[in-house]
Design a protein around this motif. Structure first.
Motif, PDB file in Angstrom:
ATOM      1  N   ILE A 184      17.495  25.333  75.684  1.00 55.23           N
ATOM      2  CA  ILE A 184      18.071  26.201  76.720  1.00 55.23           C
ATOM      3  C   ILE A 184      19.590  26.261  76.582  1.00 55.23           C
ATOM      4  CG2 ILE A 184      18.514  26.381  79.219  1.00 55.23           C
ATOM      5  CD1 ILE A 184      15.651  25.253  79.627  1.00 55.23           C
ATOM      6  N   TYR A 185      20.192  25.105  76.352  1.00 53.81           N
ATOM      7  CA  TYR A 185      21.662  25.045  76.300  1.00 53.81           C
ATOM      8  C   TYR A 185      22.196  25.162  74.876  1.00 53.81           C
ATOM      9  CZ  TYR A 185      21.380  23.873  81.181  1.00 53.81           C
ATOM     10  OH  TYR A 185      21.121  23.937  82.516  1.00 53.81           O
ATOM     11  N   LYS A 186      21.274  25.422  73.929  1.00 56.96           N
ATOM     12  CA  LYS A 186      21.653  25.590  72.516  1.00 56.96           C
ATOM     13  C   LYS A 186      22.501  24.417  72.037  1.00 56.96           C
ATOM     14  CE  LYS A 186      21.317  30.626  72.594  1.00 56.96           C
ATOM     15  NZ  LYS A 186      20.978  30.830  74.034  1.00 56.96           N
ATOM     16  N   LEU A 187      22.076  23.210  72.376  1.00 61.94           N
ATOM     17  CA  LEU A 187      22.813  22.027  71.939  1.00 61.94           C
ATOM     18  C   LEU A 187      22.582  21.834  70.445  1.00 61.94           C
ATOM     19  CD1 LEU A 187      22.189  19.483  74.842  1.00 61.94           C
ATOM     20  CD2 LEU A 187      23.981  21.210  74.584  1.00 61.94           C
ATOM     21  N   ASP A 188      23.666  21.575  69.754  1.00 60.78           N
ATOM     22  CA  ASP A 188      23.632  21.510  68.300  1.00 60.78           C
ATOM     23  C   ASP A 188      23.060  20.167  67.825  1.00 60.78           C
ATOM     24  OD1 ASP A 188      24.111  21.899  65.630  1.00 60.78           O
ATOM     25  OD2 ASP A 188      26.246  21.398  65.773  1.00 60.78           O
ATOM     26  N   ARG A 189      21.882  20.176  67.237  1.00 61.86           N
ATOM     27  CA  ARG A 189      21.229  18.984  66.677  1.00 61.86           C
ATOM     28  C   ARG A 189      21.103  17.837  67.688  1.00 61.86           C
ATOM     29  NH1 ARG A 189      25.100  18.765  62.000  1.00 61.86           N
ATOM     30  NH2 ARG A 189      26.139  20.157  63.450  1.00 61.86           N
ATOM     31  N   ARG A 190      20.654  18.172  68.872  1.00 60.14           N
ATOM     32  CA  ARG A 190      20.333  17.183  69.901  1.00 60.14           C
ATOM     33  C   ARG A 190      18.951  17.526  70.443  1.00 60.14           C
ATOM     34  NH1 ARG A 190      24.794  13.441  70.122  1.00 60.14           N
ATOM     35  NH2 ARG A 190      26.520  14.656  69.323  1.00 60.14           N
ATOM     36  N   GLY A 191      18.333  16.564  71.103  1.00 64.26           N
ATOM     37  CA  GLY A 191      17.089  16.844  71.829  1.00 64.26           C
ATOM     38  C   GLY A 191      15.817  16.701  71.006  1.00 64.26           C
ATOM     39  N   TYR A 192      15.947  16.473  69.701  1.00 64.54           N
ATOM     40  CA  TYR A 192      14.779  16.280  68.843  1.00 64.54           C
ATOM     41  C   TYR A 192      15.026  15.098  67.908  1.00 64.54           C
ATOM     42  CZ  TYR A 192      13.315  20.943  70.311  1.00 64.54           C
ATOM     43  OH  TYR A 192      12.941  22.025  71.054  1.00 64.54           O
ATOM     44  N   LEU A 193      13.953  14.397  67.565  1.00 65.72           N
ATOM     45  CA  LEU A 193      14.051  13.375  66.529  1.00 65.72           C
ATOM     46  C   LEU A 193      13.753  14.057  65.197  1.00 65.72           C
ATOM     47  CD1 LEU A 193      12.207  10.363  68.252  1.00 65.72           C
ATOM     48  CD2 LEU A 193      14.670  10.859  68.183  1.00 65.72           C
ATOM     49  N   ARG A 194      14.802  14.431  64.507  1.00 61.83           N
ATOM     50  CA  ARG A 194      14.667  15.127  63.226  1.00 61.83           C
ATOM     51  C   ARG A 194      15.712  14.577  62.273  1.00 61.83           C
ATOM     52  NH1 ARG A 194      12.699  20.275  65.515  1.00 61.83           N
ATOM     53  NH2 ARG A 194      10.769  19.511  66.415  1.00 61.83           N
ATOM     54  N   PRO A 195      15.424  14.509  60.974  1.00 63.34           N
ATOM     55  CA  PRO A 195      16.457  14.099  60.025  1.00 63.34           C
ATOM     56  C   PRO A 195      17.660  15.041  60.130  1.00 63.34           C
ATOM     57  CG  PRO A 195      14.307  14.169  58.964  1.00 63.34           C
ATOM     58  CD  PRO A 195      14.133  14.788  60.319  1.00 63.34           C
ATOM     59  N   GLY A 196      18.847  14.465  60.138  1.00 63.91           N
ATOM     60  CA  GLY A 196      20.053  15.279  60.249  1.00 63.91           C
ATOM     61  C   GLY A 196      20.545  15.431  61.676  1.00 63.91           C
ATOM     62  N   HIS A 197      19.661  15.180  62.646  1.00 65.45           N
ATOM     63  CA  HIS A 197      20.095  15.263  64.044  1.00 65.45           C
ATOM     64  C   HIS A 197      20.906  14.022  64.424  1.00 65.45           C
ATOM     65  CE1 HIS A 197      17.751  18.636  66.089  1.00 65.45           C
ATOM     66  NE2 HIS A 197      17.664  18.842  64.804  1.00 65.45           N
ATOM     67  N   TYR A 198      21.714  14.176  65.459  1.00 64.83           N
ATOM     68  CA  TYR A 198      22.459  13.030  65.954  1.00 64.83           C
ATOM     69  C   TYR A 198      21.491  11.979  66.477  1.00 64.83           C
ATOM     70  CZ  TYR A 198      26.554  15.864  65.419  1.00 64.83           C
ATOM     71  OH  TYR A 198      27.543  16.620  64.865  1.00 64.83           O
ATOM     72  N   ALA A 199      21.867  10.724  66.273  1.00 64.49           N
ATOM     73  CA  ALA A 199      20.967   9.632  66.644  1.00 64.49           C
ATOM     74  C   ALA A 199      21.122   9.256  68.113  1.00 64.49           C
ATOM     75  CB  ALA A 199      21.210   8.438  65.729  1.00 64.49           C
ATOM     76  N   ASP A 200      20.695  10.155  68.994  1.00 68.19           N
ATOM     77  CA  ASP A 200      20.496   9.840  70.402  1.00 68.19           C
ATOM     78  C   ASP A 200      19.006   9.503  70.510  1.00 68.19           C
ATOM     79  OD1 ASP A 200      23.113  10.628  70.819  1.00 68.19           O
ATOM     80  OD2 ASP A 200      22.589  12.587  71.640  1.00 68.19           O
TER      81      ASP A 200
END
Ligand SMILES: [Zn+2]
Length: 549
Positions: free
Chosen positions: A470-486
């Protein structure tokens, strides 16, 4: 104009984008299995934030990124976290908070944002309800310098924008004033705000017409921002809940931008049962091509200021001093008391208003109980408290006034809203209401485990990936390679709220680990004291460069 910081942020975003592209391309097959990583979270049940089924597997983290995820990752790691029996998800995202006050605190412990960390939240939106400063870059720079515990996503808000130009006045802007407001919104967007927020329920924003809001909102729309609104009426105060939903959708249609309803609810006895009608209005707009979404907190009581809950808006024209003058005039006071009677009825009476906040003897009692103690009509008891709040404010004391938890929602409406495919979880967290410390575990325990209103996967999706979309957060909110480690690791058997209306400040339990940008903010169930949060500023829209000279 602090261009240097926003320019730096923009450059960084571009640099990150290209390096992420490389990581994404090389993530699955190409990586050398002997490469050491910092952490492997091993053997947990992984819900990656998407629509897919959960699976048992590992998550590998190096520096601030997720580098691999899968059923079994044969790699060396500096640390291996045994997550058997645990649930592993993206760090939760809270799209509606009033965490600003804590993040800007001079006390380091407050800036760590522990009430959210202990729920598993790694990212909070700030500046909602129209409260966000247009000075987004300077604010972000301050937050970076002081160190914060969670990521923050800022909005530019209609409140400070209108207040800077028009003060507290209940009037339309001149052309020049409208131009000044538009320039402030453009500035906020060009400094990285994620969208334009309004709180049309609140004075002075309530004094704006729909046309004024559309004109100002367009400045955010042309820069890719969404319209995030605490709508004008969640009840039957002015244009009514359904009228207000239509107004917000019309603003999105006319300004050409996505619409997001903050803390969607049917507030008060007059509108109980209207959830279905609200849902069909939203579905109709979505079918017509307007992106409409909403968030919701899992409590039957809302929280508000006593004056906003009970006073007519015309009485607030001009601010606190003007209100005091009106209260001193017997004829005007009589009119105010009449309208307060109606507002009390709408909210279920003085017994449905629990006084909350900090440091006052009436906190924890209902307005009815306090009025009985003081031998006053409940309206006069409320006015006595409101007068004291104004005095506190005028002294410049930042202790905050008395708020109310207003028990005004019907369970059936809350349930129905929660089941919609465009709904996400929020806290609306602010001092005094347990929602600040406990919204996410409250929803998990009451609505997933006990009442089974939604599934576990839906709860996680509503608290991670869907919100990021919804907020078009860049590489957040999913556990995916390359995403930030939150990344959140929680115990499904013990994750639970501890706060309630009487003791609203108890930290939640059950979070084992919480990574924020690859650093442990919670480890072994306890905050580490690490301030790993970042302001998440949007890459600058193309139409900013020449405008911002
Ligand atoms: Zn609000």
């Amino acid at each position: 104009m602090p261009t240097s910081f926003s320019a730096k942020v923009a450059r960084r975003s571009i640099a990150l984008l290209s390096s992420a592209a490389l990581i994404l391309c090389g993530s699955s097959a190409g990586a050398n299995p002997n490469d050491s990583v910092d952490v492997i979270i091993h053997g947990g049940t992984i819900h990656d934030g998407g629509e897919g089924a959960p699976f048992v597997g590992d998550v590998a983290i190096r520096e601030d990124r997720i580098v691999a995820i899968g059923p079994d990752i044969p790699r060396k790691a500096k640390r291996i976290i045994d997550a058997k029996g645990m649930i592993v998800t993206p760090g939760l995202i809270d799209p509606h908070t009033h965490a600003d006050a804590f993040l800007r605190s001079s006390v380091r412990g407050e800036r760590l944002n522990a009430p959210w960390l202990y729920q598993g939240v790694s990212t909070v939106m700030i500046g909602v309800d129209g409260a966000g400063t247009p000075d987004v870059a300077a604010d972000a720079e301050r937050l970076v310098r002081s160190g914060i515990g969670t990521n923050v996503v800022p909005f530019v808000g209609f409140g400070p924008v209108r207040q800077r130009v028009l003060g507290q006045d209940a009037r339309a802007p001149t052309d020049a004033e409208l131009g000044a407001m538009k320039a402030l919104v453009a500035k906020g967007m060009c400094e990285g705000a994620t969208g334009f927020s309004t709180g049309l329920f609140y004075a002075p924003q309530s004094f704006a017409t729909k046309a004024e809001v559309v004109a100002v909102a367009r400045e955010a729309a042309v820069r890719g921002g969404l319209y995030d609104t605490h709508q004008r009426d969640e009840s039957s105060y002015s244009i009514g809940l359904l009228g207000s939903v239509e107004e917000a959708i019309a603003i999105g249609r006319q300004a050409n931008m996505p619409v997001h309803f903050a803390h969607l609810k049917a507030l008060g006895v007059d509108v109980h049962g209207q959830a279905a009608a609200v849902i069909s209005a939203i579905e109709k707009a979505r079918a017509a091509g307007i992106e409409v979404t909403a968030d919701q907190y899992p409590w039957l009581a809302s929280g508000s200021n006593l004056d906003a809950a009970l006073l007519p808006r015309w009485a607030l024209d001009g601010g606190g001093a003007a209100l005091l003058k009106r209260l001193d005039d017997p004829a005007t006071l009589a009119r105010i008391r009449d309208e307060m009677q109606e507002n009390l009825r709408r909210r279920g009476g003085a017994e449905a208003l629990l006084l909350i906040g900090q440091g006052y003897p009436w906190v924890g009692k209902t307005l009815e109980e306090v009025a009985a103690e003081w031998k006053l009509d409940s309206r006069d008891a409320a006015l006595r408290i409101i007068r004291q709040n104004i005095a506190v404010k005028q002294r410049g004391d930042n202790g905050g006034g008395t708020a109310v938890a207003s028990f005004n929602m019907a369970q059936a409406d809350v349930d129905l809203f929660m089941q919609q495919p465009w709904m996400v979880t929020s806290s609306d967290g602010s001092a005094g209401h347990p929602r600040m410390f406990a919204s996410f575990p409250e929803k998990y325990v009451r609505y997933v485990r006990e009442r089974r209103v939604i599934s576990l996967t839906t709860f996680i999706r509503q608290s991670t990936g869907r919100t990021a979309d919804i907020y078009k957060l860049d590489r957040r909110g999913y556990l995916r390679p390359g995403h930030y480690a939150d990344v959140l690791v929680f115990d499904p058997n013990t994750y639970a709220p501890q706060a309630d209306y009487i003791r609203p400040r108890e930290l939640s339990v059950g979070v084992r680990q919480l990574f924020v940008n690859g650093q442990l903010a919670i480890d072994g169930g306890r905050a580490t004291g690490v301030a790993a949060g970042r302001p998440l500023l949007r890459p600058l829209p193309a139409n900013c460069a020449q405008k911002m000279q």
